[in-house]
Design an enzyme around this catalytic site. Structure first.
Site, PDB file in Angstrom:
ATOM      1  N   GLY A 291      15.580  29.904  32.751  1.00  0.00           N
ATOM      2  CA  GLY A 291      15.545  31.339  32.972  1.00  0.00           C
ATOM      3  C   GLY A 291      14.174  31.812  33.455  1.00  0.00           C
ATOM      4  O   GLY A 291      13.136  31.315  33.000  1.00  0.00           O
ATOM      5  N   GLU A 292      14.190  32.810  34.341  1.00  0.00           N
ATOM      6  CA  GLU A 292      12.928  33.437  34.784  1.00  0.00           C
ATOM      7  C   GLU A 292      12.307  34.247  33.663  1.00  0.00           C
ATOM      8  O   GLU A 292      11.151  34.647  33.752  1.00  0.00           O
ATOM      9  CB  GLU A 292      13.200  34.336  35.999  1.00  0.00           C
TER      10      GLU A 292
ATOM     11  N   GLN B 174       7.078  28.842  32.108  1.00  0.00           N
ATOM     12  CA  GLN B 174       7.758  27.601  31.721  1.00  0.00           C
ATOM     13  C   GLN B 174       8.531  27.016  32.908  1.00  0.00           C
ATOM     14  O   GLN B 174       8.466  25.811  33.167  1.00  0.00           O
ATOM     15  CB  GLN B 174       8.715  27.898  30.569  1.00  0.00           C
TER      16      GLN B 174
ATOM     17  N   HIS C 201      21.480  33.102  27.913  1.00  0.00           N
ATOM     18  CA  HIS C 201      21.773  31.662  27.912  1.00  0.00           C
ATOM     19  C   HIS C 201      23.110  31.383  28.616  1.00  0.00           C
ATOM     20  O   HIS C 201      23.234  30.449  29.398  1.00  0.00           O
ATOM     21  CB  HIS C 201      21.891  31.137  26.476  1.00  0.00           C
TER      22      HIS C 201
ATOM     23  N   VAL D  63      18.444  38.138  32.243  1.00  0.00           N
ATOM     24  CA  VAL D  63      19.550  39.025  31.860  1.00  0.00           C
ATOM     25  C   VAL D  63      18.996  40.030  30.846  1.00  0.00           C
ATOM     26  O   VAL D  63      18.280  39.652  29.905  1.00  0.00           O
ATOM     27  CB  VAL D  63      20.714  38.218  31.243  1.00  0.00           C
TER      28      VAL D  63
ATOM     29  N   MET E 289      16.965  40.018  27.213  1.00  0.00           N
ATOM     30  CA  MET E 289      17.634  39.413  26.052  1.00  0.00           C
ATOM     31  C   MET E 289      16.797  38.257  25.543  1.00  0.00           C
ATOM     32  O   MET E 289      16.226  37.494  26.320  1.00  0.00           O
ATOM     33  CB  MET E 289      19.015  38.906  26.452  1.00  0.00           C
ATOM     34  N   SER E 290      16.711  38.149  24.225  1.00  0.00           N
ATOM     35  CA  SER E 290      15.936  37.078  23.617  1.00  0.00           C
ATOM     36  C   SER E 290      16.443  36.849  22.203  1.00  0.00           C
ATOM     37  O   SER E 290      16.835  37.804  21.516  1.00  0.00           O
ATOM     38  CB  SER E 290      14.454  37.481  23.562  1.00  0.00           C
TER      39      SER E 290
ATOM     40  N   ARG F 261      14.696  36.299  19.841  1.00  0.00           N
ATOM     41  CA  ARG F 261      13.735  36.932  18.927  1.00  0.00           C
ATOM     42  C   ARG F 261      13.977  38.438  18.773  1.00  0.00           C
ATOM     43  O   ARG F 261      13.420  39.045  17.859  1.00  0.00           O
ATOM     44  CB  ARG F 261      12.305  36.677  19.394  1.00  0.00           C
TER      45      ARG F 261
ATOM     46  N   HIS G  62      22.726  33.938  23.529  1.00  0.00           N
ATOM     47  CA  HIS G  62      23.116  35.283  23.949  1.00  0.00           C
ATOM     48  C   HIS G  62      23.544  35.212  25.415  1.00  0.00           C
ATOM     49  O   HIS G  62      23.555  34.122  26.019  1.00  0.00           O
ATOM     50  CB  HIS G  62      21.968  36.269  23.734  1.00  0.00           C
TER      51      HIS G  62
HETATM   52  P1  AMP Z   1      15.347  29.477  24.636  1.00  0.00           P
HETATM   53  O1  AMP Z   1      16.584  29.225  23.831  1.00  0.00           O
HETATM   54  O2  AMP Z   1      14.658  30.742  24.313  1.00  0.00           O
HETATM   55  O3  AMP Z   1      14.426  28.273  24.673  1.00  0.00           O
HETATM   56  O4  AMP Z   1      15.849  29.655  26.135  1.00  0.00           O
HETATM   57  C1  AMP Z   1      16.598  28.664  26.770  1.00  0.00           C
HETATM   58  C2  AMP Z   1      16.695  28.993  28.241  1.00  0.00           C
HETATM   59  O5  AMP Z   1      17.328  30.259  28.386  1.00  0.00           O
HETATM   60  C3  AMP Z   1      15.323  29.112  28.923  1.00  0.00           C
HETATM   61  O6  AMP Z   1      15.401  28.567  30.224  1.00  0.00           O
HETATM   62  C4  AMP Z   1      15.103  30.604  28.958  1.00  0.00           C
HETATM   63  O7  AMP Z   1      14.243  31.026  30.003  1.00  0.00           O
HETATM   64  C5  AMP Z   1      16.524  31.092  29.195  1.00  0.00           C
HETATM   65  N1  AMP Z   1      16.661  32.497  28.787  1.00  0.00           N
HETATM   66  C6  AMP Z   1      16.330  33.057  27.595  1.00  0.00           C
HETATM   67  N2  AMP Z   1      16.557  34.382  27.609  1.00  0.00           N
HETATM   68  C7  AMP Z   1      17.032  34.674  28.854  1.00  0.00           C
HETATM   69  C8  AMP Z   1      17.440  35.880  29.507  1.00  0.00           C
HETATM   70  N3  AMP Z   1      17.403  37.054  28.893  1.00  0.00           N
HETATM   71  N4  AMP Z   1      17.886  35.795  30.786  1.00  0.00           N
HETATM   72  C9  AMP Z   1      17.919  34.605  31.429  1.00  0.00           C
HETATM   73  N5  AMP Z   1      17.550  33.435  30.874  1.00  0.00           N
HETATM   74  C10 AMP Z   1      17.110  33.463  29.608  1.00  0.00           C
END
Ligand code: AMP
Length: 288
Positions: free
Chosen positions: A146-147, A152, A36, A175, A183-184, A186, A33
């Site tokens: 990402g924060e 992590q 990322h 974001v 954004m996630s 999930r 999203h």
């Molecule tokens: P994930 O695919 O959930 O393992 O996330 C991959 C990377 O994207 C990690 O460093 C997350 O912290 C970052 N990330 C996920 N969602 C967001 C967001 N909404 N804003 C900024 N970074 C994100």
């Protein structure tokens, strides 16, 4: 964009690139999203070569978590990364990263004793182990995290310092959707009605920040109690709603915010229906 599954070929290619250019790396679990993609854009600012990995890492999922049903949308993800001008997409299989003889685990202590570390035992061992492997394979000079997953980010910074890894870990702001929900991948599990109620989460974090800034003399417990109630009334089953220092990730309870806490942040995790959401927010940031 090169799309490669083999760690050996990725490492060989990265070593070749490294002779002439720095490499920035963004590890992800896919279902990409804008959050990322903002990390990818940051990576492009940092280095001429950008590698993104997509790997749903079984080592960081506990029993009863959503490893099996974690959304996998590889074709759409690859299209988005191609459009961003990513140089290489690394999509290993489980066997590529963890062949049958694989028997190492990394453990970062201290920073993992609280928050997610308590509710997801072993999670950060899985994260640290896969990240070290990915850093070695991609030979990256920068890795962007990402924060959104703040603990992590801190764990990976610690790992990098402890192990003298020759790369810089770069944190990137969360974001958010229009209503503030982080954004996630999930979020797509949420029903439309749950999605609406999920907006309470960032709203409560903003309110706590604003109370902190206007009434630093309030005891922390007094600030968190009504916030907890609001979230429970919205249907959240909370794992934690905690103020902790970003330095050591230790929850701070028996004090007022006026007593100096290094880089205070509010952290929250909870379930809405069957979807687990997490978020966090600096308490020092100026309101937006
Ligand atoms: P994930 O695919 O959930 O393992 O996330 C991959 C990377 O994207 C990690 O460093 C997350 O912290 C970052 N990330 C996920 N969602 C967001 C967001 N909404 N804003 C900024 N970074 C994100």
């Amino acid at each position: 964009m090169l799309t490669l599954p083999s760690p050996e070929v990725v490492q060989e290619t990265a070593l070749r690139w490294k002779r002439e250019a720095k490499i920035a790396f963004v590890p992800t679990m896919g279902c990409l999203h804008e959050g990322h993609l903002s990390l990818v854009r940051r990576a492009k600012e940092l280095a001429p070569k950008v590698i993104v990995s997509i790997f749903v890492n079984p080592l960081q999922f506990g029993q009863g978590e959503d490893f099996e049903k974690y959304p996998r949308t590889l074709d759409a993800d690859a299209e988005k990364l191609e459009a961003e001008g990513v140089d290489m997409l690394f999509v290993p299989t489980k066997d590529d990263l963890y062949p049958p003889h694989f028997s190492s685990r990394l453990q970062v202590t201290g920073l993992t004793d609280s928050l997610e570390g308590v509710f997801r035992p072993g999670h950060f061992d899985g994260v640290a182990t896969v990240c070290l492997k990915l850093f070695q394979i991609t030979q990256s000079d920068f890795a962007i995290f990402g924060e959104k997953d703040f603990q992590q980010l801190r764990v990976i910074q610690q790992l990098t310092a402890d192990m003298n890894l020759p790369l810089l870990i770069v944190g990137h702001p969360t974001v958010r959707e229009q209503d503030g929900l982080a954004m996630s991948s999930r979020n797509r599990y949420l029903s439309p009605e749950e999605r609406e109620r999920a907006g309470k989460l960032p709203q409560v974090l903003r309110e706590i920040r604003s109370t902190f800034q206007t009434h630093p003399e309030f005891p922390i417990g007094e600030i968190l109690k009504p916030a907890r109630k609001t979230l429970e009334a919205a249907g959240f089953k909370l794992d934690y709603l905690t103020i902790a220092s970003a330095r050591d990730m230790k929850p701070v309870t028996d004090t007022t915010l006026a007593n100096y806490i290094h880089e205070p942040r509010i952290f929250v995790a909870g379930r809405l229906g069957s979807t687990r959401l997490i978020d966090n927010q600096s308490l020092e940031e100026v309101s937006s």
